[in-house]
Design an enzyme around this catalytic site. Structure first.
Site, PDB file in Angstrom:
ATOM      1  N   SER A 166      -1.280  49.761  42.984  1.00  0.00           N
ATOM      2  CA  SER A 166      -1.363  51.206  42.821  1.00  0.00           C
ATOM      3  C   SER A 166      -1.144  51.900  44.165  1.00  0.00           C
ATOM      4  O   SER A 166      -0.113  51.675  44.806  1.00  0.00           O
ATOM      5  CB  SER A 166      -2.701  51.544  42.160  1.00  0.00           C
ATOM      6  OG  SER A 166      -2.712  52.854  41.651  1.00  0.00           O
ATOM      7  N   ASP A 258       2.047  52.520  31.495  1.00  0.00           N
ATOM      8  CA  ASP A 258       1.475  53.047  32.740  1.00  0.00           C
ATOM      9  C   ASP A 258       2.266  54.286  33.135  1.00  0.00           C
ATOM     10  O   ASP A 258       3.496  54.233  33.159  1.00  0.00           O
ATOM     11  CB  ASP A 258       1.596  51.956  33.812  1.00  0.00           C
ATOM     12  CG  ASP A 258       1.059  52.344  35.182  1.00  0.00           C
ATOM     13  OD1 ASP A 258       0.718  53.527  35.402  1.00  0.00           O
ATOM     14  OD2 ASP A 258       0.998  51.454  36.051  1.00  0.00           O
ATOM     15  N   HIS A 288      -2.164  50.449  33.419  1.00  0.00           N
ATOM     16  CA  HIS A 288      -2.493  50.457  34.839  1.00  0.00           C
ATOM     17  C   HIS A 288      -3.867  49.807  35.048  1.00  0.00           C
ATOM     18  O   HIS A 288      -4.756  49.958  34.215  1.00  0.00           O
ATOM     19  CB  HIS A 288      -2.531  51.914  35.305  1.00  0.00           C
ATOM     20  CG  HIS A 288      -2.458  52.085  36.787  1.00  0.00           C
ATOM     21  ND1 HIS A 288      -1.270  52.091  37.469  1.00  0.00           N
ATOM     22  CD2 HIS A 288      -3.428  52.267  37.728  1.00  0.00           C
ATOM     23  CE1 HIS A 288      -1.496  52.279  38.751  1.00  0.00           C
ATOM     24  NE2 HIS A 288      -2.810  52.384  38.950  1.00  0.00           N
TER      25      HIS A 288
END
Length: 317
Positions: A166, A258, A288
């Site tokens: 991320s 995501d 995610h």
């Protein structure tokens, strides 16, 4: 990527169960919390769905100096006390605002186990106290320090990789570019669902709500890290805008459901167009943060194994 009309139908049954359980727990969305509350909530939730942490022979705390005179904490984990281990420098996710080496400890230890390497997990400084480009500077400073000090730590200075998930994936992309410019030879840049673009791409609208990471949360995190919205055009934050020729080979692991998936695909293409070797894996039916759900989401363990294999290959072990 093509997204079906009802994106919920893409989810695996196990992933749907997890999202249902999270919704039933009724926790307030991240975007409604103060940054301090968000940090605490994230720390409490970390590890709930995670694999049990591997046993490590080495569990050291490092202190890494930065360009502005601060000292950063990092954790070094290795399964064996063998000398000359290759090393992965890891940047945790959390939107530049939440997270720590502890929230990603089980993941990092599992990667150390699978890749037969040491992992150094950096406690870089977080927003809103520290805004852009502090985390980016911290990441590059830590890499330069690690390259200079690897040998004295019993690590192999010629076999260094960087990775993150991320926001940590964004830091990885930017640090790989910084490493190229600093003449540091990285063996691999390993990214799980990185943010790469100055503005939302189509997947952010397809998966804007109900898929764990919500578009509103992304905006919440970015507004804390980048109070000056013009900074989003900086190639360190948006590596899609950067010249990436001659950066380290890349492995990207993305989640199909995501908001950031299109950014990861676009970045893989951007690297390939610059002649960089890229491995891209898209894990179907997951959201995610799935790599921290190894206890309940089989795709998480698949992704760990794929990442471990990519690291072993890069390190020649």
């Amino acid at each position: 990527m093509s997204h079906s009309r009802n994106p919920q139908s893409l989810l695996t049954p196990a992933m749907r169960d997890v999202l249902h359980a999270i919704a039933k727990a009724g926790r307030p969305p991240m975007a409604l919390l103060t940054p301090e509350q968000a940090k605490q909530a994230y720390a409490l939730g970390a590890g709930v769905l995670e694999v049990n942490a591997q046993k490590m022979a080495r569990d050291d705390t490092l202190h890494i100096p930065t360009r502005d005179g601060a000292t950063l904490r990092a954790k070094l984990w290795a399964e064996h006390a063998k000398p000359n281990l290759p090393v992965l420098l890891y940047f945790h996710g959390g939107g530049f605002t939440v997270g720590s080496p502890e929230t990603h400890e089980a993941l990092c230890k599992h990667l150390a186990h699978l890749a037969h390497c040491a992992v150094v997990s950096l406690d870089y400084r977080l927003a809103p106290e520290h805004t852009f480009p502090t985390a980016h500077h911290d990441a590059l400073d830590a890499l330069q320090w690690l390259a200079a000090n690897a040998t004295s730590l019993g690590l192999d200075a010629t076999r260094i990789a960087i990775g993150g998930d991320s926001a940590g994936g964004t830091l990885t992309a930017a640090t790989a570019i910084g490493a190229r410019d600093a003449g540091i030879d990285l063996k691999l840049q390993l990214m799980f669902y990185p943010g790469c673009s100055p503005e939302h791409m189509r997947s952010a609208h397809t998966f804007d709500k109900g898929f764990l990471l919500e578009k509103a949360s992304i905006d919440y995190f970015y507004s804390h890290y980048m109070p000056n919205a013009a900074d989003r055009q900086d190639p360190r934050f948006s590596p899609l805008l950067a010249d990436v020729s001659d950066v380290a080979p890349a492995w990207l692991g993305l989640a199909e459901c995501d908001p950031l998936v299109d950014e990861g695909v676009a970045y893989a293409d951007h690297l390939r167009l610059a002649g960089v070797p890229v491995d891209l894996e898209i894990y179907k039916g997951v959201v995610h943060s799935f790599i921290q759900m190894g206890r309940v989401i089989p795709e998480a363990l698949t992704a760990h194994m794929d990442a471990g294999r990519a690291l072993r290959h890069a390190f020649g072990v």
